[in-house]
Design a protein around this motif. Structure first.
Motif: not given
Length: 867
Positions: A228-236, A238-246
């Motif tokens: 999993l590419d983390l940057q691609a995951f963040l791009d997909e 976008a706009g979600v809080r970091d704790d939810v992303l984690a």
């Protein structure tokens, strides 16, 4: 033992609490001499190495392991050193007792790291380009470990660092160290006391690990799930809080690990009893029980007991020991009776990729009872979970049925008609297997092909599965068409007997005891080919089964998918040497073939099949040879056929001639039929071109179209439009110089007459058989006959025609072809089916029907020859 170079943050933490661990670049004597050697048998495959190397080339690697394990840590340290992969400079959750002095251990027990120290250490590690390893959770065993190390903000830290420094490009690679082979995966509703003390079998502590290592020493393997590419995951996201992303990130990684484990080990195993009880508690089965009890007036508990008995008759009881036993047994048997097994390795990798998306629905062609065995064997050898196999109830005889059941077979009756309870119980069990994530194998033809050709699909089981998919009860089902090809089948004698009018023999214990005959023979090579897997839900939607579609649209969609499966099997079927040589022997229709003509015909047929994109068994082709085929493969096949008495080699005037006994044409026809679909389209065009003489292209097109409709039950046609196929073939014949196209007229040339006759000869026996059926129409008349009676009349007429020479080829005298011809004439309105009986349609002239077919047996002189 000297540790790897540390970052400043790591060194500071070491001084505070001796809690940080990183992999060793220079292990000490104890690791090198005592620990490293025991890791040697663990398989670290080329695929894993390639995946990790590729991830490292794209950015900074973060290894993810599901559960904390000192053993896994030490093993990966050993493996990464051995394969030159990035070592983890940060590892969470591990205590350092094994790596520190006693005073340092004492200080660690009394001191605690300041808040955020571990997160800062991880940040500094990846910011400096160092790899990291994260364990996702602590096992339930009594092994030491700080739970806070797994619940902390490590994933949030990595997300923040990726945002702060996009050049880091973090690559998450989930890793699995699996103990044991497929279907050894444990399962159970609750952890046992031993699990709580020593860790679960999938997440062992040190004691359990040692015991599992002793047991599975030769079968442990490393797998790498999809990175999993983390940057691609963040791009997909976008706009979600970091704790939810984690949380999403952790869930995604856990899902990838579980999917990879299922590919290799399967879903957590449940006992057969438990599966049956869960099926019996299901809503569909209970509704069926209530309905049957109400309709029949039988007490509900009695109907329920019958449902339980039916389920016991159906259900598999897959046992790891049985699969291992069968694997060892089959390895010996296959090596004894086959010269080798060729497997489409690229296709197997596509199947592995499909298995990560959901349960596999394996649909092989069905030519032999060996089909039941070989696919499970190949899956085990290729580290894929062997499937549950839908087998006919006729194979449940003692003692083979008990063995098959423990190897994953579940049994079904030939017909469910009139037994609603059985139908409901079977459907619920099949859906349950797929919901649990088990792979399922079934033969879409419904029965073994006695002719060597693929049979029209039967949609019964596919209908059940499609209903479950469309209702959302089962998701992610991946359909895998598979071809299993044989140079020689073990059932050759019985197939010949049945095709020539004999009764089908029932499988029983006596047949099993006669297996000794099989072990005393050689059957050439065996070939496994995989078509591109496809998602069943998407295929149904594409075929018209959309939400809200009516029942007719749904059934039409299922039929289209079934034909897609059969066509997929035909497309990847490999042309074996036996199929090629048998086709070349029979094409001319003569009693014998010279060696030179035989080799030349093999080259011609191989060339035409290659134009269709056919695959070939590994030993067949020789692109640099004068004929395009390996002469050694032809000779080996001739020896194989000669030992079986199918051909008689004779020398005349220094020339070798292969004579075909009349009674041996039928088994040769079986092997030709294995690959006939690669030539059938061209054969029909050649037949019509020779029969009609000079004609416009449209007239020739219409003749071929009419003939193909008559023979629709004989062949698996291409799916890309008849007009396109016809024009493609006609143009290729013109380019080859076999047809001329002058003044709007198409006709065979003198030079093209011989190759066209050879191609036409591949299907001419079907025309002869249909001609015999047409000439029997007058005998059938308007008196109703059962299909068996009608076939008997046709067989009598065909034998007479063969004896007087009106039928030239013995293989035309085939009960299976008669049955297909009667079905075709019903579809064309020549015959009517009334109450299961066949009668001649009013107004049909039997003589005209016979003449319509007979014209394709005549070949007028070509325009060039006449000139």
């Amino acid at each position: 033992m000297r540790n790897a170079r540390l970052t400043d943050g790591q060194a500071a933490n070491r001084m505070r609490g001796m809690r940080s661990v990183s992999m060793l670049e220079q292990p000490g004597w104890v690791l090198r001499r005592l620990i490293w050697p025991i890791f040697a048998p663990i398989v670290f495959g080329a695929e894993v190495h390639s995946r990790l190397r590729e991830a490292a080339s794209r950015g900074t690697v973060v290894y993810l392991v599901r559960s904390l394990s000192y053993v896994d840590f030490l093993y990966f340290n050993y493996a990464f050193l051995r394969h030159g992969l990035p070592l983890a400079r940060f590892v969470n959750g591990l205590w350092t007792w094994l790596f520190a002095t006693l005073p340092a251990i004492a200080r660690a027990l009394w001191r605690r790291l300041p808040p955020g120290a571990r997160e800062e250490e991880l940040r500094q590690t990846v910011a400096g380009g160092g790899a990291a390893m994260l364990f996702l959770r602590k096992p339930m065993s009594l092994a030491p470990g700080n739970a806070a190390e797994f619940r902390g903000r490590l994933f949030e830290t990595l997300i923040e660092e990726q945002r702060r420094n996009p050049t880091v490009r973090l690559q998450f690679v989930p890793l699995i160290l699996a103990w044991g082979r497929a279907v050894t995966r444990p399962g159970g509703p609750m952890p046992t006391f031993l699990d709580r003390v020593f860790g679960a079998q999938e997440e062992p502590g040190i004691v359990r690990w040692f015991l599992q290592f002793l047991r599975y020493r030769g079968s442990a393997v490393v797998k790498a799930a999809e990175p999993l590419d983390l940057q691609a995951f963040l791009d997909e996201n976008a706009g979600v809080r970091d704790d939810v992303l984690a949380r999403r990130l952790r869930f995604d990684i856990s899902g990838r690990i579980e999917r990879e484990r299922r590919v290799y080990l399967g879903p957590p195993r449940k006992t057969s009893r438990r599966l049956r009880e869960e099926v019996l508690r299901g809503r569909a089965v209970n509704e069926a029980i209530d309905a049957v009890a109400a309709q029949s007036g039988t007490p509900r508990d009695r109907v329920q007991r019958r449902a339980r008995k039916l389920l016991a008759e159906i259900a598999a009881n897959m046992q790891p020991w049985a699969l291992k036993f069968f694997r060892l047994l089959l390895k010996q048997v296959f090596s004894h009776i086959y010269d080798g097994i060729d497997v489409d390795e690229a296709g197997a990798e596509k199947v592995r990729a499909a298995a990560r998306k959901g349960p596999l629905l394996l649909c092989p062609g069905h030519r032999s009872h060996v089909d039941y065995l070989v696919l499970s064997y190949i899956f085990h050898e290729h580290e894929l979970v062997p499937p549950h196999i839908a087998a006919g109830v006729n194979l449940s005889f003692f003692p083979a049925g008990q063995i098959f059941r423990r190897s994953g077979a579940f049994f079904l009756r030939r017909s469910f008609k009139g037994d609603d309870l059985y139908a409901a119980v079977f459907a619920a069990y099949l859906k349950k297997l797929l919901r649990e994530g088990y792979n399922v194998e079934f033969f879409i033809e419904g029965t073994r092909s006695r002719t060597g050709k693929l049979l029209p699909p039967r949609t019964g089981l596919l209908n059940i599965i499609a209903d479950a998919v469309l209702a959302g009860e089962v998701t992610g089902v991946q359909v895998c068409p598979i071809s299993i090809g044989y140079e020689k089948v073990i059932e050759e004698r019985s197939y010949t007997h049945e095709r020539q009018g004999g009764e089908k023999r029932t499988e029983n214990a006596g047949a099993l005891l006669r297996a000794g005959r099989v072990l005393g023979a050689r059957y050439g090579r065996l070939d496994i080919e995989f078509e591109e897997p496809f998602d069943l839900a998407a295929a149904l939607a594409e075929a018209g089964a959309t939400p809200g579609a009516d029942e007719e649209a749904r059934r039409t969609a299922v039929r289209r998918v079934a034909h897609r499966v059969v066509y997929g099997i035909s497309r990847v079927t490999a042309v074996t040497p036996t199929a090629l040589v048998a086709a070349a022997l029979l094409a001319s229709g003569r009693r014998g073939v010279t060696r030179d003509d035989l080799v030349a015909t093999c080259g011609l047929l191989a060339l035409r099949a290659r134009r269709r994109g056919a695959r070939f068994e590994a030993t067949v082709l020789d692109p640099d040879g004068p004929f395009g085929v390996r002469i050694e493969a032809v000779d080996r096949t001739l020896d194989l056929l000669g030992r079986d008495g199918h051909i008689d080699a004779r020398g005349t005037s220094g020339e070798e001639i292969y004579v075909i006994p009349e009674e041996r044409r039928s088994p040769l026809d079986y092997y030709r039929n294995n690959a006939l679909h690669f030539w059938s389209d061209e054969s029909l065009v050649a037949l019509c071109a020779l029969a009609v003489g000079a004609a416009t292209r449209q007239e020739l097109h219409d003749h071929v179209l009419g003939l193909s409709r008559l023979l629709k039950y004989e062949f698996v046609y291409r799916q890309d439009g008849f007009r396109r196929i016809f024009d493609e073939i006609a143009t290729s014949f013109v380019e080859a110089g076999w047809l001329s196209e002058l003044d709007g007229q198409v006709a065979a040339t003198a030079a093209g007459r011989e190759p066209l006759q050879l191609l036409a000869g591949l299907t001419r026996h079907f025309i002869e058989a249909y001609h015999a059926v047409a000439r029997t129409l007058a005998v059938i008349g308007h008196d109703a006959h059962t299909e068996r009676e009608a076939v008997r009349h046709v067989h009598t007429q065909a034998e007479r025609l063969f004896l007087v020479g009106a039928i030239a080829r013995r293989e035309a005298c085939s009960r299976t072809i008669y049955e297909n011809a009667l079905r075709a004439y019903v579809d064309l309105g020549v015959l009517d089916r009334q109450d299961g009986r066949i009668v001649l349609h009013d107004g049909v002239d039997p003589r005209a029907q016979a003449e319509r077919v007979a014209r394709y047996l005549e070949a007028p002189p070509t325009r060039d020859a006449a000139a």
